[in-house]
Write an enzyme that holds these catalytic residues in place. Structure first.
Site, PDB file in Angstrom:
ATOM      1  N   CYS A 377      30.964  47.691  49.518  1.00 32.50           N
ATOM      2  CA  CYS A 377      30.304  47.816  50.820  1.00 32.50           C
ATOM      3  C   CYS A 377      30.935  48.961  51.621  1.00 32.50           C
ATOM      4  O   CYS A 377      30.643  50.118  51.364  1.00 32.50           O
ATOM      5  CB  CYS A 377      30.328  46.492  51.565  1.00 32.50           C
ATOM      6  N   HIS A 503      28.047  43.091  47.909  1.00 30.21           N
ATOM      7  CA  HIS A 503      29.293  42.314  47.737  1.00 30.21           C
ATOM      8  C   HIS A 503      29.181  41.498  46.450  1.00 30.21           C
ATOM      9  O   HIS A 503      28.944  40.286  46.511  1.00 30.21           O
ATOM     10  CB  HIS A 503      29.509  41.384  48.939  1.00 30.21           C
ATOM     11  N   GLU A 505      31.298  40.324  44.647  1.00 31.16           N
ATOM     12  CA  GLU A 505      32.307  39.247  44.554  1.00 31.16           C
ATOM     13  C   GLU A 505      31.718  37.892  44.944  1.00 31.16           C
ATOM     14  O   GLU A 505      32.235  36.851  44.542  1.00 31.16           O
ATOM     15  CB  GLU A 505      33.530  39.588  45.429  1.00 31.16           C
TER      16      GLU A 505
HETATM   17  N1  GLN Z   1      30.806  48.249  58.462  1.00 33.70           N
HETATM   18  C1  GLN Z   1      29.926  48.615  57.395  1.00 33.70           C
HETATM   19  C2  GLN Z   1      28.471  48.352  57.735  1.00 33.70           C
HETATM   20  O1  GLN Z   1      28.192  47.604  58.620  1.00 33.70           O
HETATM   21  C3  GLN Z   1      30.309  47.906  56.113  1.00 33.70           C
HETATM   22  C4  GLN Z   1      30.117  46.425  56.177  1.00 33.70           C
HETATM   23  C5  GLN Z   1      30.839  45.680  55.097  1.00 33.70           C
HETATM   24  O2  GLN Z   1      31.736  46.208  54.446  1.00 33.70           O
HETATM   25  N2  GLN Z   1      30.472  44.433  54.911  1.00 33.70           N
HETATM   26  O3  GLN Z   1      27.596  48.884  57.100  1.00 33.70           O
END
Ligand code: GLN
Length: 526
Positions: A377, A503, A505
């Site tokens: 992410c 994600h 995970e």
């Molecule tokens: N802050 C980033 C976004 O909002 C990444 C979010 C995250 O890593 N879950 O896109």
């Protein structure tokens, strides 16, 4: 067969692993039964999505986009179910529902009270989940510790539940703590007695008591708890301290928990832990070892990255390899000499600018020195920023999240996010499919043309920079079906330089580790 209910409560102190206990009970009963877990949390937030990971650990995201308690991670990993947002009931949601009912006029003429109106809403919610899913068994975990003000209404509802479903269809399991004080060297039952008394004052008489302890409970202490707390001695079960949470179902089986539940609920679903035990054996007796740097800013609380830790455990089970995680706090990161000692680096998800530059520097070195890198992410976004700055020559490239005035907003807010001002439940959330590029590392790892992973973000790789990035050699190995959103990136001709906007995970399982983690660990092994 009517739906059966197991209510799991906790006593003495928090952090004893009620979620893992509930998930393990489910695991042991899941061979023949359809099980639905429900978690009740006493806080007034609607969901944990607006809480800092330091407050509440990881925010777990479901396929349907719900941001839920991290115990749902344990449920999904132990029960092989895909959970739903509705299964996480918070006091915030309960009061929301009561208020809506009151405004609609559902209570017209009545004074709205905690009992029966709030407790009815809680029970109706539980029954509504049971009606939707028609499970054989519902496991309801009540958050917190008996005696906490914020959980009283959940406990009262669960007390009432036995009248509604019939005493023969419900059991109460209480998790407590059995200390062995220094110098006494003896297992002590008093905290359990007192905690069970608190529960009894609330009209709940536990059928089974699990005593968390650093040793197996002795026959004597089981006898003592049995007579003071009014349960049979075989219904006192050890909740042993273990190094690996996946050992808990094995301990519970050894302690005879499945049989006692079968007897009390008149069900039969014998556990089959053969495969599970084999994987645990591999974790316990690794033949190889790697060290991975986890470059984040919530590193003081491991629970913030719970699913990542578990994903590595799953890889260990399959590869017989120990993964040592080295937690690297990237806020004000100056010294990057840790990179000399590690086999790979992970940059996990995160928000805001604190720590971002440290992570970007770690990624630069990973790329230049060909150290395996996995970005999750925010990790993908920072990987793109690093590439744009140092390979594409876009000086000052950044995300508008970190620097709204950057000359090169290579990561920018998703167009559909621009007008949103509410913070709760408004990110791009839940499972979305990505088309995987033929011949890519990612496609090989998934072995399919499409991959569906869970998301939680507001920012994306800015489409205005796609061409520049591609021309300089970064590969978009997975995109949304319409090609607009970059879901996976990789750098060809490197040991492993892979990142995703998702994600993965969150969907890793002991039986089936997340492909991106699996590929990463293999690359770290060399
Ligand atoms: N802050 C980033 C976004 O909002 C990444 C979010 C995250 O890593 N879950 O896109």
């Amino acid at each position: 067969m009517p739906t059966k209910y197991i209510i799991v409560t906790g006593g003495v102190l928090s952090g004893l692993g009620k979620g893992i206990a509930a998930a393990s009970i489910g695991h042991l009963l899941s061979s023949k039964l359809k099980i639905v877990p429900i978690k009740c949390d006493g806080y007034l937030n609607v969901d944990p999505g607006t809480m800092n990971p330091f407050e509440h650990g990881e925010v777990f995201v479901l396929d349907d986009g719900g941001e839920v308690d991290m115990d749902f991670g344990h449920y999904e990993r132990f029960l092989a179910v895909t959970c739903q947002t509705k299964w996480n009931l918070t006091m915030g949601k309960v009061f929301d529902m009561v208020r809506q009912k009151e405004r609609r006029g559902d209570y017209l003429g009545k004074t709205v009270q905690y009992i029966p109106h709030v407790t009815n809403v809680i029970k109706d919610h539980v029954f509504s989940v049971a009606k939707d899913e028609n499970p054989d068994l519902v496991i309801v975990e009540i958050g917190g510790t008996v005696g906490d003000i914020e959980n009283e209404l959940f406990l009262e509802s669960m007390r009432q539940l036995k009248e509604d479903v019939g005493r023969e269809n419900i059991i109460y399991i209480h998790l407590t703590y059995v200390p062995i004080p220094y110098g006494v060297s003896e297992q002590k039952s008093k905290p359990t007695q007192q905690s069970v008394n608190l529960l009894k004052q609330r009209g709940i008489f536990p059928d089974i008591i699990i005593g968390r302890c650093s040793e197996f409970l002795t026959k004597e202490i089981k006898g003592k708890i049995s007579s003071f707390c009014d349960v049979s001695p075989e219904a006192v079960i050890t909740g042993l301290d273990v190094e690996d949470i996946y050992e808990i179902p094995i301990i519970f089986e050894r302690e005879g928990l499945p049989e006692i539940i079968h007897k009390k609920l008149n069900i039969y679903s014998p556990p089959d832990l053969r495969k599970w035990k084999q994987l645990i054996e591999n974790i316990r007796h690794p033949t190889r070892e790697i060290t991975v740097a986890m470059c984040g800013k919530y590193t003081k609380l491991e629970d913030s990255y719970a699913s990542i830790v578990e994903s590595f455990n799953h890889c260990s089970g399959h590869l017989g390899c120990k993964v040592n995680l080295q937690w690297v706090e990237t806020t004000d990161l100056k010294d990057t000499s840790f990179l000399d000692q590690v086999d790979g680096i992970v940059v996990p998800g995160g928000f805001g600018s604190r720590g971002a530059e440290g992570k970007i520097e770690a990624i630069r070195q990973a790329r230049e020195r060909d150290i395996p890198f996995l970005g999750l992410c925010l990790g993908l976004q920072l990987g793109v920023i690093e590439f744009c700055r140092n390979v594409c020559g876009l000086t000052g490239a950044n995300s508008t999240e970190m620097d709204p005035n950057t000359p090169h907003p290579v990561i920018d807010i998703l167009p559909e996010q621009r007008e949103i001002s509410d913070k709760g439940g408004t990110m791009r959330l839940g499972a979305y499919p990505a088309l995987l590029k033929e011949g890519s590392v990612v496609r090989k790892l998934y072995g399919t043309e499409e991959a569906s992973e869970r998301h939680r973000h507001r920012y994306e790789v800015n489409p205005a920079y796609h061409d520049t990035i591609l021309e300089h050699g970064l590969v978009f190995s997975g995109t949304s079906r319409d090609g607009r959103l970059v879901e996976f990136i990789e750098l060809p001709a490197s040991k492993y330089f892979v990142a995703t906007q998702a994600h993965p995970e969150l969907k890793s399982r002991m039986e089936k580790p997340a492909p991106l983690f699996f590929g990463f660990v293999k690359a770290c092994l060399g």
